[in-house]
Design an enzyme around this catalytic site. Sequence first.
Site, short mmCIF file in Angstrom:
data_model
loop_
_atom_site.label_atom_id
_atom_site.label_comp_id
_atom_site.label_asym_id
_atom_site.label_seq_id
_atom_site.Cartn_x
_atom_site.Cartn_y
_atom_site.Cartn_z
N HIS A 89 -8.45 3.46 8.55
CA HIS A 89 -8.63 2.35 7.98
C HIS A 89 -10.32 1.80 8.47
O HIS A 89 -10.99 1.40 7.65
CB HIS A 89 -7.92 1.28 8.40
CG HIS A 89 -6.80 1.11 7.47
ND1 HIS A 89 -5.64 1.68 7.81
CD2 HIS A 89 -6.62 0.10 6.59
CE1 HIS A 89 -4.58 1.05 6.70
NE2 HIS A 89 -5.29 0.30 6.01
N ASN B 212 0.87 -1.42 0.02
CA ASN B 212 0.13 0.15 -0.02
C ASN B 212 0.80 1.04 0.03
O ASN B 212 0.70 2.05 0.86
CB ASN B 212 -0.90 -0.09 1.22
CG ASN B 212 -2.29 0.79 0.78
OD1 ASN B 212 -2.36 1.51 -0.10
ND2 ASN B 212 -3.29 0.88 1.85
#
Length: 495
Positions: A349, A318
């Site tokens: 998140h 990521n």
Amino acid sequence: QVNFVVCQLFALLAAIWFRTYLHSSKTSPFIRHVVATLLGLYLALFCFGWYALHFVIQSGISYYIMIIIGVENMHKYCFVFALGYLTVCQITRVYIFDYGQYSADFSGPMMIITQKITSLAFEIHDGMFRKNEDLTPSQRCLAVRRMPSLLEYLSYNCNFMGILAGPLCSYKDYITFIEGRSYQLQQSEANGKEDTKYEQTDPSPNIAVAQKLLICGLSLLFHMTITKTLPVEYNIDDNFRATASWPVRFFYLYVSLMAARPKYYFAWTLADAINNAAGFGFRGYDKNGVTRWDLISNLRIQQIEFSTSFKMFLDNWNIQTALWLKRVCYERATFSPTIQTFILSAIWHGVYPGYYLTFLTGVLMTLAARAIRNNIRHYFVESPAVKVCYDIITWMATQIAISYTVVPFVLLSVKPSFTFYSSCYFCLHIASILVLLVFPLKRTQKGSKKHETIQPVWSKTLEEENLLQKNSYSTTNNSFSQKQEISCRYQTLKQ
């Protein structure tokens, strides 16, 4: 999931059409912005229904905040609003509508839009308020010197190439792509010197797109055939815990978490291929004159699977989110930047407790890995044979530590996460704390980070074990220098 894949395949075809028929040499930037935005909103509406209005609302209110607050403080207000709006949407989706399920997960695209809103706000603040000498080299090159129009802002946030799965890109890179200036800037700086043989035609992304689609196909095949046979939940099965030996349990822990990764490989690689098919993502040429289409790539699979340190894994997983965390948090934090960065990552998140358990565990793992690396690694690098043994041991330790850390991220809830950790007697938590008590942890100097040069994250000579120390544009010294020159040249030309 079917809607997502169908929409992404449609976006891939739209990207090819966009590059062919709405090329910057044939079409004005205004038309390209309008078409990219409308296609993006159409895909969002098809995939998420009227939940897609959240994307427009979040972007619209953030733009209004930028206009009325002014450049001095807008980055703070945009950061709080965008992250707060995202969190509220995540809370309602998880705890009111559909706990533990990913159906109609409209918060996914909002996570990318939140990154874009906040990063652009900081870039405008850097470019229009802060003094040039107060900026780091990467901040100076990313700084935006004028306020974007509403159309440019919506196009950046909601374009069809990145609205469903990203990845994050800098505002400058996106605008130079839309206006058709990215190729000329990057080609003329290939290998740090003028190279006229590449300036006549745009480089073709076809080979890069085909390679990434092949990776997508293999990842999807692996996910559909292998992943479901190795569920992460089996790590907390009562019978498995009671009968399996420790080596077997740790081996299954590793393979089950490795099997959970291909779905991310598929989604992020397909998103990268879509951007490339539209002509976006060209980084330049390597020393052999081969095109590089990894400007906004989100992962490097080989470096992930063979990472020999916690940092190496994080730097290649990521990637654009790691750069976002570095730009808006790590390099701006006045104290405990590692802890603050992990906390921001957990909030971004979502609101599942497992996310917070994972990132709090990640803080311990990162600090412990840094302490070990700084204190003992230099004893094992002089002899090639010893270095090979060291790399094998650190690879095994890294893979187990990563798997151990992210189990709660997959299990989501507190009870199964603590069931897993308690069945392991919190062994790696305790080991990390003992390491931090035994080995001194070197402090990084903020001042020196402003002018540091970054080595490849897979290099044999990595000396820092520090979360997100990777420079915003580079994985190698050469590509960092090249990209920095390109960005600064763009800035000079615009001024």
